[in-house]
Design a protein around this motif. Structure first.
Motif, PDB file in Angstrom:
ATOM      1  N   LYS A 121       0.848  -1.203   0.000  1.00  0.00           N
ATOM      2  CA  LYS A 121       0.000   0.000   0.000  1.00  0.00           C
ATOM      3  C   LYS A 121       0.875   1.242   0.000  1.00  0.00           C
ATOM      4  N   TRP A 122       0.574   2.118  -0.957  1.00  0.00           N
ATOM      5  CA  TRP A 122       1.308   3.371  -1.096  1.00  0.00           C
ATOM      6  C   TRP A 122       0.310   4.503  -1.261  1.00  0.00           C
ATOM      7  N   GLN A 123       0.652   5.660  -0.706  1.00  0.00           N
ATOM      8  CA  GLN A 123      -0.159   6.860  -0.917  1.00  0.00           C
ATOM      9  C   GLN A 123       0.784   8.029  -1.063  1.00  0.00           C
ATOM     10  N   ILE A 154       5.112   7.535 -11.116  1.00  0.00           N
ATOM     11  CA  ILE A 154       6.039   8.010 -10.100  1.00  0.00           C
ATOM     12  C   ILE A 154       5.233   8.806  -9.079  1.00  0.00           C
ATOM     13  N   LEU A 155       5.295   8.330  -7.834  1.00  0.00           N
ATOM     14  CA  LEU A 155       4.634   8.990  -6.712  1.00  0.00           C
ATOM     15  C   LEU A 155       5.678   9.680  -5.850  1.00  0.00           C
ATOM     16  N   ILE A 156       5.300  10.785  -5.234  1.00  0.00           N
ATOM     17  CA  ILE A 156       6.132  11.410  -4.208  1.00  0.00           C
ATOM     18  C   ILE A 156       5.549  10.970  -2.875  1.00  0.00           C
ATOM     19  N   VAL A 157       6.324  10.153  -2.146  1.00  0.00           N
ATOM     20  CA  VAL A 157       5.907   9.625  -0.848  1.00  0.00           C
ATOM     21  C   VAL A 157       6.934  10.080   0.178  1.00  0.00           C
ATOM     22  N   ASP A 158       6.494  10.844   1.159  1.00  0.00           N
ATOM     23  CA  ASP A 158       7.394  11.364   2.205  1.00  0.00           C
ATOM     24  C   ASP A 158       8.613  12.061   1.605  1.00  0.00           C
ATOM     25  N   GLY A 159       8.386  12.849   0.547  1.00  0.00           N
ATOM     26  CA  GLY A 159       9.447  13.625  -0.081  1.00  0.00           C
ATOM     27  C   GLY A 159      10.350  12.837  -1.016  1.00  0.00           C
ATOM     28  N   GLN A 160      10.120  11.548  -1.180  1.00  0.00           N
ATOM     29  CA  GLN A 160      10.954  10.709  -2.035  1.00  0.00           C
ATOM     30  C   GLN A 160      10.145  10.185  -3.215  1.00  0.00           C
ATOM     31  N   GLU A 161      10.818  10.059  -4.372  1.00  0.00           N
ATOM     32  CA  GLU A 161      10.156   9.464  -5.531  1.00  0.00           C
ATOM     33  C   GLU A 161      10.031   7.960  -5.343  1.00  0.00           C
TER      34      GLU A 161
END
Length: 151
Positions: free
Chosen positions: A113-115, A127-134
């Motif tokens: 699970k990613w958001q 490409i998602l930005i998750v917690d400031g990281q790609e």
């Protein structure tokens, strides 16, 4: 081999478009011996209850004639809603810059699970930005994705 959802999409797309709606996507869920076939429709200005009823009648007639589903099923027709599911790369492209939630078939970095914010799409990769990281996720590994509704 095409999935049931893909076969239904091809079979029903034209009929839904003839009624002035876009066939946003199809979900099929089995519960015991019964299946729920859920159609999501959309159109400019939003979907009404009458749109759902018209599409339901038309789709029911097609499914009765073509008989693509071997088991008993319930047909549901609705709007994708604010937390709309995303089924295709072109749908993902419409929501670049917005937050989405993704559930993967196979874990990436021990997570399914990613958001995060949908940054961009390159070929068949999102490409998602998750917690400031790609975070790079392959489209084919996505089991389910939704827009995260903001209130």
């Amino acid at each position: 081999m095409a999935t049931l959802e893909q076969n239904l999409q091809e079979m029903l797309q034209g009929a839904v478009e003839d009624l002035g709606c876009e066939l946003w996507g199809i979900e099929c869920q089995r519960a015991g011996r019964f299946m729920t076939v859920r159609l999501f429709i959309d159109k400019e200005g939003g979907v009404t209850v009458d749109d759902c009823a018209d599409v339901s009648r038309q789709v029911s007639a097609i499914l009765d004639v073509e008989d693509p589903i071997a088991d008993k099923y319930n047909l549901e027709v609705s709007s994708p809603g604010l937390d709309r599911p995303l089924f295709t790369l072109s749908q993902f492209e419409r929501y670049i810059g917005q937050d989405i939630s993704v559930h993967l078939r196979i874990p990436v970095m021990e997570r399914r699970k990613w958001q995060g914010k949908l940054e961009r799409i390159e070929n068949d990769v999102i490409i998602l930005i998750v917690d400031g990281q790609e975070q790079v996720l392959v489209f084919g590994n996505i089991q389910k994705a939704n827009v995260v509704a903001k209130f």
